[in-house]
Scaffold this active site. Structure first.
Site, mmCIF file in Angstrom:
data_model
loop_
_atom_site.group_PDB
_atom_site.id
_atom_site.type_symbol
_atom_site.label_atom_id
_atom_site.label_comp_id
_atom_site.label_asym_id
_atom_site.label_seq_id
_atom_site.Cartn_x
_atom_site.Cartn_y
_atom_site.Cartn_z
ATOM 1 N N HIS A 163 10.863 11.080 4.675
ATOM 2 C CA HIS A 163 11.591 9.807 4.783
ATOM 3 C C HIS A 163 11.953 9.272 3.407
ATOM 4 O O HIS A 163 11.245 9.508 2.435
ATOM 5 C CB HIS A 163 10.780 8.756 5.544
ATOM 6 C CG HIS A 163 9.392 8.548 5.012
ATOM 7 N ND1 HIS A 163 8.359 9.413 5.299
ATOM 8 C CD2 HIS A 163 8.866 7.602 4.210
ATOM 9 C CE1 HIS A 163 7.261 8.992 4.701
ATOM 10 N NE2 HIS A 163 7.533 7.901 4.018
ATOM 11 N N HIS A 196 12.612 5.599 1.450
ATOM 12 C CA HIS A 196 12.436 4.143 1.501
ATOM 13 C C HIS A 196 13.625 3.515 0.783
ATOM 14 O O HIS A 196 13.962 3.930 -0.333
ATOM 15 C CB HIS A 196 11.204 3.703 0.707
ATOM 16 C CG HIS A 196 9.898 4.228 1.203
ATOM 17 N ND1 HIS A 196 9.012 3.454 1.911
ATOM 18 C CD2 HIS A 196 9.298 5.441 1.060
ATOM 19 C CE1 HIS A 196 7.923 4.167 2.181
ATOM 20 N NE2 HIS A 196 8.069 5.376 1.677
HETATM 21 P P1 5GP Z 1 4.872 6.860 2.831
HETATM 22 O O1 5GP Z 1 3.593 6.228 2.362
HETATM 23 O O2 5GP Z 1 4.549 8.063 3.692
HETATM 24 O O3 5GP Z 1 5.862 7.133 1.762
HETATM 25 O O4 5GP Z 1 5.586 5.782 3.724
HETATM 26 C C1 5GP Z 1 5.255 5.500 5.031
HETATM 27 C C2 5GP Z 1 5.834 4.153 5.348
HETATM 28 O O5 5GP Z 1 5.762 3.959 6.734
HETATM 29 C C3 5GP Z 1 5.064 2.980 4.684
HETATM 30 O O6 5GP Z 1 5.957 2.210 3.921
HETATM 31 C C4 5GP Z 1 4.496 2.219 5.862
HETATM 32 O O7 5GP Z 1 4.521 0.840 5.646
HETATM 33 C C5 5GP Z 1 5.410 2.630 7.007
HETATM 34 N N1 5GP Z 1 4.781 2.650 8.309
HETATM 35 C C6 5GP Z 1 3.541 3.091 8.616
HETATM 36 N N2 5GP Z 1 3.320 3.020 9.945
HETATM 37 C C7 5GP Z 1 4.450 2.504 10.486
HETATM 38 C C8 5GP Z 1 4.840 2.183 11.821
HETATM 39 O O8 5GP Z 1 4.104 2.353 12.783
HETATM 40 N N3 5GP Z 1 6.096 1.695 11.986
HETATM 41 C C9 5GP Z 1 6.945 1.469 10.938
HETATM 42 N N4 5GP Z 1 8.136 0.971 11.230
HETATM 43 N N5 5GP Z 1 6.606 1.758 9.668
HETATM 44 C C10 5GP Z 1 5.376 2.274 9.439
#
Ligand code: 5GP
Length: 143
Positions: free
Chosen positions: A106, A108
Protein backbone atom coordinates in the site's frame (compact mmCIF):
# COMPACT_ATOMS: atom_id res chain seq x y z
CA UNK A 1 8.18 -9.98 9.65
CA UNK A 2 11.00 -10.36 7.20
CA UNK A 3 11.08 -8.70 3.83
CA UNK A 4 10.54 -12.04 2.14
CA UNK A 5 7.94 -14.63 2.94
CA UNK A 6 4.56 -15.80 1.81
CA UNK A 7 1.51 -13.58 1.50
CA UNK A 8 -0.94 -14.02 4.38
CA UNK A 9 -4.45 -13.75 2.94
CA UNK A 10 -5.83 -13.07 6.44
CA UNK A 11 -4.18 -9.63 6.63
CA UNK A 12 -6.56 -6.76 7.32
CA UNK A 13 -6.40 -5.26 3.81
CA UNK A 14 -7.14 -8.65 2.21
CA UNK A 15 -10.22 -8.80 4.45
CA UNK A 16 -11.23 -5.28 3.39
CA UNK A 17 -10.79 -6.28 -0.28
CA UNK A 18 -13.04 -9.33 0.25
CA UNK A 19 -15.65 -7.17 1.99
CA UNK A 20 -15.15 -8.98 5.30
CA UNK A 21 -14.10 -5.75 7.04
CA UNK A 22 -15.57 -2.29 6.47
CA UNK A 23 -13.68 0.70 5.14
CA UNK A 24 -14.44 4.30 4.27
CA UNK A 25 -13.99 4.01 0.54
CA UNK A 26 -12.71 6.72 -1.78
CA UNK A 27 -12.26 4.85 -5.05
CA UNK A 28 -12.44 1.31 -6.42
CA UNK A 29 -11.97 -0.30 -9.81
CA UNK A 30 -10.80 -3.72 -11.02
CA UNK A 31 -7.16 -2.94 -10.11
CA UNK A 32 -7.09 -0.80 -6.98
CA UNK A 33 -8.97 0.24 -3.86
CA UNK A 34 -8.47 3.49 -1.98
CA UNK A 35 -9.85 4.21 1.49
CA UNK A 36 -9.30 6.34 4.57
CA UNK A 37 -6.67 5.23 7.08
CA UNK A 38 -8.49 4.36 10.30
CA UNK A 39 -5.57 5.54 12.48
CA UNK A 40 -4.64 8.68 10.53
CA UNK A 41 -1.37 10.56 10.92
CA UNK A 42 -3.08 13.70 9.64
CA UNK A 43 -6.46 14.95 8.48
CA UNK A 44 -7.20 13.07 5.25
CA UNK A 45 -4.60 10.27 5.54
CA UNK A 46 -5.51 8.01 2.62
CA UNK A 47 -4.38 4.53 1.55
CA UNK A 48 -4.17 3.11 -1.97
CA UNK A 49 -3.80 -0.65 -2.43
CA UNK A 50 -3.67 -2.99 -5.43
CA UNK A 51 -6.21 -5.78 -5.63
CA UNK A 52 -3.50 -8.23 -6.61
CA UNK A 53 -1.82 -9.82 -3.60
CA UNK A 54 1.75 -8.88 -2.71
CA UNK A 55 3.39 -8.22 0.65
CA UNK A 56 5.36 -5.18 -0.36
CA UNK A 57 7.18 -3.35 -3.15
CA UNK A 58 9.72 -6.14 -3.65
CA UNK A 59 7.36 -8.98 -4.50
CA UNK A 60 4.88 -6.86 -6.47
CA UNK A 61 4.34 -7.36 -10.17
CA UNK A 62 5.85 -4.38 -12.06
CA UNK A 63 2.66 -3.78 -14.06
CA UNK A 64 0.60 -3.78 -10.85
CA UNK A 65 3.01 -1.24 -9.37
CA UNK A 66 2.74 0.98 -12.43
CA UNK A 67 -1.05 0.95 -12.21
CA UNK A 68 -0.92 1.56 -8.47
CA UNK A 69 1.30 4.64 -8.69
CA UNK A 70 -0.82 6.06 -11.52
CA UNK A 71 -3.94 5.77 -9.36
CA UNK A 72 -2.04 7.09 -6.35
CA UNK A 73 -1.25 10.26 -8.28
CA UNK A 74 -4.92 10.67 -9.27
CA UNK A 75 -6.06 10.21 -5.68
CA UNK A 76 -3.32 12.47 -4.30
CA UNK A 77 -4.55 15.19 -6.68
CA UNK A 78 -8.10 14.69 -5.38
CA UNK A 79 -6.86 14.85 -1.76
CA UNK A 80 -5.04 18.08 -2.59
CA UNK A 81 -8.06 19.60 -4.32
CA UNK A 82 -10.59 18.40 -1.74
CA UNK A 83 -8.74 19.12 1.50
CA UNK A 84 -6.38 21.93 0.45
CA UNK A 85 -3.36 20.82 2.52
CA UNK A 86 -0.11 22.78 2.35
CA UNK A 87 1.80 19.65 1.33
CA UNK A 88 1.48 15.89 0.81
CA UNK A 89 3.76 13.05 1.90
CA UNK A 90 3.75 9.72 0.05
CA UNK A 91 5.09 6.78 2.08
CA UNK A 92 5.40 3.03 1.63
CA UNK A 93 7.08 0.67 4.13
CA UNK A 94 8.69 -2.71 3.49
CA UNK A 95 9.17 -5.11 6.39
CA UNK A 96 8.64 -4.75 10.13
CA UNK A 97 12.04 -3.13 10.63
CA UNK A 98 10.97 -0.38 8.22
CA UNK A 99 7.67 0.21 10.04
CA UNK A 100 5.31 -1.92 7.95
CA UNK A 101 2.40 -3.27 9.99
CA UNK A 102 -0.01 -4.54 7.32
CA UNK A 103 1.53 -7.00 4.86
CA UNK A 104 -0.42 -6.12 1.74
CA UNK A 105 1.32 -3.55 -0.48
CA UNK A 106 0.00 0.00 0.00
CA UNK A 107 0.88 3.65 -0.48
CA UNK A 108 0.07 6.22 2.20
CA UNK A 109 -1.00 9.69 1.07
CA UNK A 110 -0.51 11.93 4.12
CA UNK A 111 -1.64 15.55 3.80
CA UNK A 112 0.46 18.10 5.70
CA UNK A 113 -0.87 21.35 7.08
CA UNK A 114 1.51 24.16 8.01
CA UNK A 115 -0.15 24.73 11.38
CA UNK A 116 -0.63 21.06 12.39
CA UNK A 117 1.88 18.49 13.59
CA UNK A 118 1.81 15.09 11.92
CA UNK A 119 0.84 12.13 14.12
CA UNK A 120 3.08 9.12 14.65
CA UNK A 121 2.93 6.16 12.27
CA UNK A 122 0.83 3.33 13.82
CA UNK A 123 -0.18 5.47 16.79
CA UNK A 124 -3.25 3.29 17.32
CA UNK A 125 -5.42 6.40 17.75
CA UNK A 126 -8.63 5.59 15.90
CA UNK A 127 -10.39 8.30 13.90
CA UNK A 128 -14.01 9.25 14.30
CA UNK A 129 -15.93 7.42 11.54
CA UNK A 130 -18.20 10.32 10.68
CA UNK A 131 -15.13 12.59 10.30
CA UNK A 132 -13.56 10.03 7.94
CA UNK A 133 -16.75 9.81 5.88
CA UNK A 134 -16.91 13.59 5.63
CA UNK A 135 -13.26 13.81 4.49
CA UNK A 136 -13.83 11.01 1.95
CA UNK A 137 -16.75 12.95 0.46
CA UNK A 138 -14.56 16.03 -0.01
CA UNK A 139 -11.91 13.91 -1.77
CA UNK A 140 -14.40 12.02 -3.94
CA UNK A 141 -15.84 15.27 -5.28
CA UNK A 142 -12.54 15.74 -7.14
CA UNK A 143 -12.23 12.27 -8.69
P1 5GP B 1 1.87 0.17 7.36
O1 5GP B 1 2.28 0.31 8.80
O2 5GP B 1 1.75 -1.29 7.01
O3 5GP B 1 2.69 0.95 6.40
O4 5GP B 1 0.45 0.84 7.24
C1 5GP B 1 -0.73 0.24 7.63
C2 5GP B 1 -1.74 1.33 7.79
O5 5GP B 1 -3.01 0.74 7.90
C3 5GP B 1 -1.53 2.19 9.06
O6 5GP B 1 -1.42 3.54 8.70
C4 5GP B 1 -2.76 1.91 9.89
O7 5GP B 1 -3.20 3.05 10.56
C5 5GP B 1 -3.77 1.43 8.86
N1 5GP B 1 -4.74 0.48 9.35
C6 5GP B 1 -4.52 -0.55 10.19
N2 5GP B 1 -5.65 -1.27 10.37
C7 5GP B 1 -6.61 -0.66 9.63
C8 5GP B 1 -7.99 -0.92 9.41
O8 5GP B 1 -8.58 -1.86 9.93
N3 5GP B 1 -8.64 -0.09 8.56
C9 5GP B 1 -8.03 0.99 7.97
N4 5GP B 1 -8.78 1.74 7.18
N5 5GP B 1 -6.73 1.26 8.16
C10 5GP B 1 -6.02 0.45 8.98
Amino acid sequence: MNLSGTYDSDNIFAKILRGEMPCVKIYEDEDVLSFMDMFPQSRGHTLVIPKQASRNLLDADADVLATLIRHTQTIARAVAAGLKPDGLILTQFNGTAAGQTVFHLHFHIIPRYADMNMGRHSSGRMADMSDLKDLAEHIKEHL
